[in-house]
Design an enzyme around this catalytic site. Structure first.
Site, PDB file in Angstrom:
ATOM      1  N   GLN A   1       0.818  -1.219   0.000  1.00 15.65           N
ATOM      2  CA  GLN A   1       0.000   0.000   0.000  1.00 15.65           C
ATOM      3  C   GLN A   1       0.851   1.268   0.000  1.00 15.65           C
ATOM      4  O   GLN A   1       0.613   2.187  -0.787  1.00 15.65           O
ATOM      5  CB  GLN A   1      -0.905   0.020   1.245  1.00 15.65           C
ATOM      6  CG  GLN A   1      -1.895  -1.123   1.318  1.00 15.65           C
ATOM      7  CD  GLN A   1      -2.825  -0.935   2.509  1.00 15.65           C
ATOM      8  OE1 GLN A   1      -3.768  -0.177   2.432  1.00 15.65           O
ATOM      9  NE2 GLN A   1      -2.541  -1.606   3.605  1.00 15.65           N
ATOM     10  N   VAL A   2       1.844   1.317   0.883  1.00 12.23           N
ATOM     11  CA  VAL A   2       2.675   2.524   0.994  1.00 12.23           C
ATOM     12  C   VAL A   2       3.573   2.656  -0.228  1.00 12.23           C
ATOM     13  O   VAL A   2       3.741   3.745  -0.783  1.00 12.23           O
ATOM     14  CB  VAL A   2       3.489   2.521   2.303  1.00 12.23           C
ATOM     15  CG1 VAL A   2       4.450   3.704   2.358  1.00 12.23           C
ATOM     16  CG2 VAL A   2       2.547   2.559   3.509  1.00 12.23           C
TER      17      VAL A   2
ATOM     18  N   ASP B   1      14.275  -9.770  -1.932  1.00 16.34           N
ATOM     19  CA  ASP B   1      13.456 -10.565  -1.011  1.00 16.34           C
ATOM     20  C   ASP B   1      13.944 -10.298   0.411  1.00 16.34           C
ATOM     21  O   ASP B   1      15.077 -10.639   0.757  1.00 16.34           O
ATOM     22  CB  ASP B   1      13.593 -12.047  -1.373  1.00 16.34           C
ATOM     23  CG  ASP B   1      12.696 -12.942  -0.530  1.00 16.34           C
ATOM     24  OD1 ASP B   1      12.116 -12.449   0.464  1.00 16.34           O
ATOM     25  OD2 ASP B   1      12.584 -14.137  -0.849  1.00 16.34           O
ATOM     26  N   LEU B   2      13.096  -9.686   1.231  1.00 17.33           N
ATOM     27  CA  LEU B   2      13.515  -9.320   2.583  1.00 17.33           C
ATOM     28  C   LEU B   2      13.775 -10.531   3.470  1.00 17.33           C
ATOM     29  O   LEU B   2      14.376 -10.404   4.539  1.00 17.33           O
ATOM     30  CB  LEU B   2      12.486  -8.386   3.236  1.00 17.33           C
ATOM     31  CG  LEU B   2      12.785  -6.889   3.066  1.00 17.33           C
ATOM     32  CD1 LEU B   2      12.812  -6.489   1.601  1.00 17.33           C
ATOM     33  CD2 LEU B   2      11.808  -6.027   3.825  1.00 17.33           C
TER      34      LEU B   2
ATOM     35  N   THR C   1       3.341  -7.951   7.275  1.00 21.76           N
ATOM     36  CA  THR C   1       2.267  -7.203   7.947  1.00 21.76           C
ATOM     37  C   THR C   1       1.051  -8.052   8.295  1.00 21.76           C
ATOM     38  O   THR C   1       0.059  -7.523   8.789  1.00 21.76           O
ATOM     39  CB  THR C   1       1.805  -6.023   7.063  1.00 21.76           C
ATOM     40  OG1 THR C   1       1.393  -6.545   5.795  1.00 21.76           O
ATOM     41  CG2 THR C   1       2.907  -4.996   6.869  1.00 21.76           C
TER      42      THR C   1
ATOM     43  N   TYR D   1       9.341   2.284   7.896  1.00 23.86           N
ATOM     44  CA  TYR D   1       8.019   2.441   8.508  1.00 23.86           C
ATOM     45  C   TYR D   1       7.796   1.405   9.603  1.00 23.86           C
ATOM     46  O   TYR D   1       8.077   0.223   9.406  1.00 23.86           O
ATOM     47  CB  TYR D   1       6.922   2.319   7.439  1.00 23.86           C
ATOM     48  CG  TYR D   1       7.102   3.343   6.344  1.00 23.86           C
ATOM     49  CD1 TYR D   1       6.726   4.674   6.526  1.00 23.86           C
ATOM     50  CD2 TYR D   1       7.693   2.992   5.129  1.00 23.86           C
ATOM     51  CE1 TYR D   1       6.921   5.615   5.526  1.00 23.86           C
ATOM     52  CE2 TYR D   1       7.892   3.930   4.133  1.00 23.86           C
ATOM     53  CZ  TYR D   1       7.515   5.246   4.335  1.00 23.86           C
ATOM     54  OH  TYR D   1       7.725   6.186   3.349  1.00 23.86           O
TER      55      TYR D   1
ATOM     56  N   TYR E   1       4.025  -9.774  15.630  1.00 18.72           N
ATOM     57  CA  TYR E   1       4.165  -8.694  14.650  1.00 18.72           C
ATOM     58  C   TYR E   1       4.774  -7.449  15.301  1.00 18.72           C
ATOM     59  O   TYR E   1       5.784  -6.919  14.839  1.00 18.72           O
ATOM     60  CB  TYR E   1       2.815  -8.361  14.016  1.00 18.72           C
ATOM     61  CG  TYR E   1       2.831  -7.092  13.190  1.00 18.72           C
ATOM     62  CD1 TYR E   1       3.559  -7.024  11.997  1.00 18.72           C
ATOM     63  CD2 TYR E   1       2.131  -5.956  13.606  1.00 18.72           C
ATOM     64  CE1 TYR E   1       3.592  -5.845  11.250  1.00 18.72           C
ATOM     65  CE2 TYR E   1       2.159  -4.790  12.862  1.00 18.72           C
ATOM     66  CZ  TYR E   1       2.890  -4.736  11.689  1.00 18.72           C
ATOM     67  OH  TYR E   1       2.927  -3.571  10.957  1.00 18.72           O
TER      68      TYR E   1
END
Length: 293
Positions: A15-16, A39-40, A65, A102, A128
């Protein structure tokens, strides 16, 4: 006139990230890396990409998320939300460039009765929040020029979020029960992207505030029930079918991860340090829905 920037954004379809791609146009070369290139969950891949691209600014807009899913895959959540940000911070420091990252209201337990400030002690309730807090700590430990921007209740016209889910359910079902005892500020991804651009422009023009952790969410407050009501009002204004709404406590809507009851963030430090202000959540919602229409 500032020199054109070479900006690296991690995450292509979030989204961001999608809003950043719109709002950062004209700043220079914006390089958006999808999971295939960055790829994180693969920290060494992050190092290779950053070293190959040599950006002037890194924006980490990707994260794990899925709040409830994180409870059953903590290792993956920590790799993506803590190890990856540390690698970004290390590579940004090596290049001598800033990192924008973020984070989330979920670093707090929600037991405070007033909005949270950056000075409040985090105490996440689930995997999370714990993984995002570990990412914050990792970036701060590396040092270097960085902004950690904590936001809340992010929605947009893309992906999976409360706005799109509620628009669909309100038109499909006759009656909906929505949690009313969790309080926060729904924050449009467009607001986050616009504020990020303002922060970048302050830095470029030599008017940067202090680096560090800041709160960045919409102004005002509501509950998930209040947010649902606002979405329903917009549907009714367009004469679309709309379910009736019933307010319920969190105890009647159990989820694998516990949510904080108070997600309100005090954003005054961002205004004082960087002169970047946030809109009221209702105004941002209207703007988002106008774009959607």
């Amino acid at each position: 006139m500032s020199a054109p920037l070479r900006v690296l954004i991690s995450g292509q379809h979030g989204q961001v990230s999608l809003e950043l791609q719109k709002h950062l146009k004209g700043l220079g070369e914006v390089i958006v890396c999808a999971r295939e290139q960055l790829d994180l969950a693969q920290p060494e891949q992050i190092r290779q990409q950053v070293r190959a691209l040599r950006p002037d600014l890194i924006i980490n807009a990707a994260a794990h998320t899925a709040v409830d899913q994180a409870e059953s895959e903590p290792q993956l959540a920590f790799t993506i939300n803590a190890t990856a940000p540390q690698v970004f911070a290390e590579e940004a420091l090596a290049l001598g460039v800033p990192l924008i990252h973020y984070s989330t209201d979920y670093v707090f337990d929600g037991r405070k009765t007033a909005p949270y400030t950056e000075a409040d002690t985090p105490n996440p309730l689930g995997v999370y929040g714990a993984s995002k807090l570990a990412g914050e700590h990792a970036i701060a430990a590396v040092g270097g020029a960085h902004l950690i921007l904590r936001t809340s209740w992010v929605y947009s016209t893309h992906g999976r979020n409360f706005l799109l889910t509620m628009q669909r359910l309100l038109q499909e079902k006759p009656h909906l029960r929505v949690v009313a005892d969790q309080i926060g500020a729904p924050t449009w991804a467009g607001t986050i992207a616009r504020s990020t651009r303002a922060l970048i422009e302050r830095w470029q023009s030599g008017h940067a505030g202090a680096w560090g952790t800041y709160h960045l969410s919409a102004q005002g407050e509501t509950s998930w029930f209040g947010f649902a009501q606002a979405i329903a009002e917009q549907l009714q204004a367009r004469h679309l079918p709309c379910a009736s709404l019933e307010a319920i406590p969190s105890s009647e809507y159990p989820t694998p991860a516990t949510r904080p009851l108070n997600s309100r963030l005090d954003c005054s430090r961002l205004l004082q340090q960087w002169n970047v202000s946030q809109p009221d959540w209702r105004d941002a919602l209207r703007e988002c829905l106008a774009e959607q229409a």
